[in-house]
Design a protein around this motif. Structure first.
Motif, mmCIF file in Angstrom:
data_model
loop_
_atom_site.group_PDB
_atom_site.id
_atom_site.type_symbol
_atom_site.label_atom_id
_atom_site.label_comp_id
_atom_site.label_asym_id
_atom_site.label_seq_id
_atom_site.Cartn_x
_atom_site.Cartn_y
_atom_site.Cartn_z
ATOM 1 N N ARG A 225 -4.818 16.619 -9.937
ATOM 2 C CA ARG A 225 -3.554 15.902 -10.187
ATOM 3 C C ARG A 225 -2.917 15.451 -8.878
ATOM 4 N NH1 ARG A 225 -2.849 19.816 -14.377
ATOM 5 N NH2 ARG A 225 -1.622 21.148 -12.979
ATOM 6 N N GLN A 226 -2.982 16.307 -7.845
ATOM 7 C CA GLN A 226 -2.383 15.938 -6.556
ATOM 8 C C GLN A 226 -3.112 14.753 -5.928
ATOM 9 O OE1 GLN A 226 -2.727 19.925 -4.880
ATOM 10 N NE2 GLN A 226 -0.497 20.143 -4.882
ATOM 11 N N VAL A 227 -4.445 14.746 -6.033
ATOM 12 C CA VAL A 227 -5.223 13.624 -5.501
ATOM 13 C C VAL A 227 -4.900 12.349 -6.272
ATOM 14 C CG1 VAL A 227 -7.557 12.693 -5.233
ATOM 15 C CG2 VAL A 227 -7.078 15.067 -4.594
ATOM 16 N N ASN A 228 -4.825 12.448 -7.584
ATOM 17 C CA ASN A 228 -4.520 11.270 -8.395
ATOM 18 C C ASN A 228 -3.114 10.754 -8.113
ATOM 19 O OD1 ASN A 228 -7.036 11.371 -9.597
ATOM 20 N ND2 ASN A 228 -6.334 12.554 -11.373
ATOM 21 N N ARG A 229 -2.164 11.677 -7.926
ATOM 22 C CA ARG A 229 -0.796 11.257 -7.600
ATOM 23 C C ARG A 229 -0.761 10.512 -6.269
ATOM 24 N NH1 ARG A 229 1.601 15.935 -6.999
ATOM 25 N NH2 ARG A 229 1.886 16.209 -9.254
ATOM 26 N N PHE A 230 -1.519 11.042 -5.291
ATOM 27 C CA PHE A 230 -1.563 10.354 -3.991
ATOM 28 C C PHE A 230 -2.092 8.936 -4.164
ATOM 29 C CE2 PHE A 230 -3.292 9.143 0.097
ATOM 30 C CZ PHE A 230 -2.370 9.627 0.998
ATOM 31 N N GLY A 231 -3.128 8.784 -4.996
ATOM 32 C CA GLY A 231 -3.695 7.457 -5.219
ATOM 33 C C GLY A 231 -2.727 6.507 -5.895
ATOM 34 N N ARG A 232 -1.849 7.024 -6.736
ATOM 35 C CA ARG A 232 -0.848 6.169 -7.380
ATOM 36 C C ARG A 232 0.257 5.762 -6.417
ATOM 37 N NH1 ARG A 232 -1.484 10.097 -11.482
ATOM 38 N NH2 ARG A 232 0.516 11.078 -10.903
ATOM 39 N N GLU A 233 0.574 6.656 -5.490
ATOM 40 C CA GLU A 233 1.705 6.411 -4.595
ATOM 41 C C GLU A 233 1.318 5.689 -3.308
ATOM 42 O OE1 GLU A 233 3.345 10.261 -3.985
ATOM 43 O OE2 GLU A 233 4.238 10.396 -6.002
ATOM 44 N N HIS A 234 0.021 5.692 -2.977
ATOM 45 C CA HIS A 234 -0.418 5.081 -1.720
ATOM 46 C C HIS A 234 -1.673 4.243 -1.954
ATOM 47 C CE1 HIS A 234 2.243 7.735 0.646
ATOM 48 N NE2 HIS A 234 1.872 8.689 -0.196
ATOM 49 N N VAL A 235 -1.720 3.113 -1.304
ATOM 50 C CA VAL A 235 -2.966 2.352 -1.241
ATOM 51 C C VAL A 235 -3.715 2.864 -0.017
ATOM 52 C CG1 VAL A 235 -4.007 0.084 -0.960
ATOM 53 C CG2 VAL A 235 -1.909 0.331 -2.318
ATOM 54 N N TYR A 236 -4.846 3.530 -0.251
ATOM 55 C CA TYR A 236 -5.543 4.139 0.874
ATOM 56 C C TYR A 236 -7.028 3.802 0.833
ATOM 57 C CZ TYR A 236 -7.668 7.879 -1.971
ATOM 58 O OH TYR A 236 -8.416 8.576 -2.877
ATOM 59 N N THR A 237 -7.657 3.951 1.979
ATOM 60 C CA THR A 237 -9.102 3.764 2.090
ATOM 61 C C THR A 237 -9.694 4.947 2.843
ATOM 62 O OG1 THR A 237 -8.856 2.499 4.142
ATOM 63 C CG2 THR A 237 -8.964 1.242 2.075
ATOM 64 N N ALA A 238 -10.951 5.229 2.553
ATOM 65 C CA ALA A 238 -11.710 6.251 3.277
ATOM 66 C C ALA A 238 -12.837 5.561 4.026
ATOM 67 C CB ALA A 238 -12.275 7.280 2.310
ATOM 68 N N GLU A 239 -12.990 5.900 5.300
ATOM 69 C CA GLU A 239 -14.052 5.279 6.096
ATOM 70 C C GLU A 239 -14.642 6.300 7.050
ATOM 71 O OE1 GLU A 239 -12.147 2.963 9.737
ATOM 72 O OE2 GLU A 239 -11.009 2.554 7.891
#
Length: 303
Positions: A143-157
């Motif tokens: 849930r915490q990971v999903n919430r972060f994805g809703r609140e932030h546009v992020y990328t992993a590289e």
């Protein structure tokens, strides 16, 4: 065997250790080449090659300890290491960092007590568990990971030669936020992680970045333990600015490693209650146990 014959572990020894560890795979993070070379300013790792084996030592705050030989089984060499540990070591002069050597020393010296050092047990996780966060046990983290994805546009590289300087800049910011110079252990960690970044490719490290927009919010630095296991040497983030981002860098790192490594070693908790709780919450598949021998026990049972 004399301690004066041991020499410091340095970058030039990389291929020697890599070659030896391919033949004699390791399981605990503290024996990895990357760990030793990055933390050498703190633990003063030294080694000697004897009869096809490598014997390691560390000296912390002026107190030296030794480790079981890494190489072919040689009872005489074990005896030599025990004698050296009794002569040159501190109150806990001998450490055993893997189950194979633990079983062997119990066979050779059945009356010698081995004391479990729980604070230094490594936590080992299935890579797919950390990548997928599937099942009820990971519901809160998911849930915490999903919430972060809703609140932030992020990328992993991945960390590359093109962005390694940005990783350095991020770590400078992280150290300022953590006030790294305020406590000795944080100052040592600052030096270790900056050494890792300065010599990232020479050491043979890899890692991941989490960006929100153009800004780095978290990084991981990864090394190899054996053909089946990677180790997270460093994982740094700015959770006050980006709540939940530590969970994101953990799962994104696992996703990047899952095709090559079955397990991820996330090192020990050093007896820190909050760290132990955090590592336990991710449900380790197993632990790599660590044992030590006291000077009194060595003198009572091995002389």
């Amino acid at each position: 065997m004399r301690f004066s014959d041991f020499k410091p572990v340095n970058l030039d020894d990389r291929d020697l250790f890599w070659g030896h560890y391919r033949q004699y795979p390791q399981v605990h993070s503290d024996n990895t080449f990357a760990n030793m070379v990055c933390w050498n300013h703190y633990a003063n790792y030294r080694f000697i090659e004897v009869d096809g084996s490598i014997v390691l030592s560390s000296t912390i705050n002026g107190v030296t300890s030794f480790r079981m030989p890494i190489g072919p089984r040689n009872p005489d060499l074990i005896g030599d290491v025990i004698d050296l540990a009794a002569r040159e070591g501190g109150d806990t002069p001998l450490w055993v960092l893997d189950p194979a050597n633990e079983a062997w020393i119990r066979e050779l010296y059945p009356d010698l007590p081995l004391h479990a050092s729980r604070d230094f047990f490594d936590y080992i996780y299935r890579t797919e568990d950390l990548a997928d966060l599937a099942g009820k046990g990971y519901a809160t983290i998911r849930r915490q990971v999903n919430r972060f994805g809703r609140e932030h546009v992020y990328t992993a590289e991945e960390i590359t030669e093109e962005n390694i300087n940005e990783v350095w800049e991020f770590l400078v910011v992280w150290c300022e936020w953590r006030d790294c110079d305020s406590e000795p252990i944080l100052a040592y960690e600052k030096e270790a992680v900056l050494f890792a970044v300065n010599h990232f490719f020479a050491i043979g490290l890899e890692g991941w970045i989490i960006r929100t927009g153009d800004t780095i919010g978290a990084i991981s630095i990864i090394g190899r333990v054996n053909a089946d296991m990677a180790v997270v040497h460093f994982e740094k983030a700015l959770p006050e600015t980006y709540p939940g981002i530590y969970k994101v860098i953990t799962t994104e790192t696992a996703a990047g490693l899952r095709k090559r490594y079955r397990y991820i070693n996330r090192e020990c908790d050093m007896g820190v209650p909050g760290l132990r709780e955090s590592k336990t919450r991710y449900h380790p598949a197993y632990m790599v146990e660590v044992h030590h021998v006291t000077r009194d026990d060595l003198e009572a049972h091995c002389r």
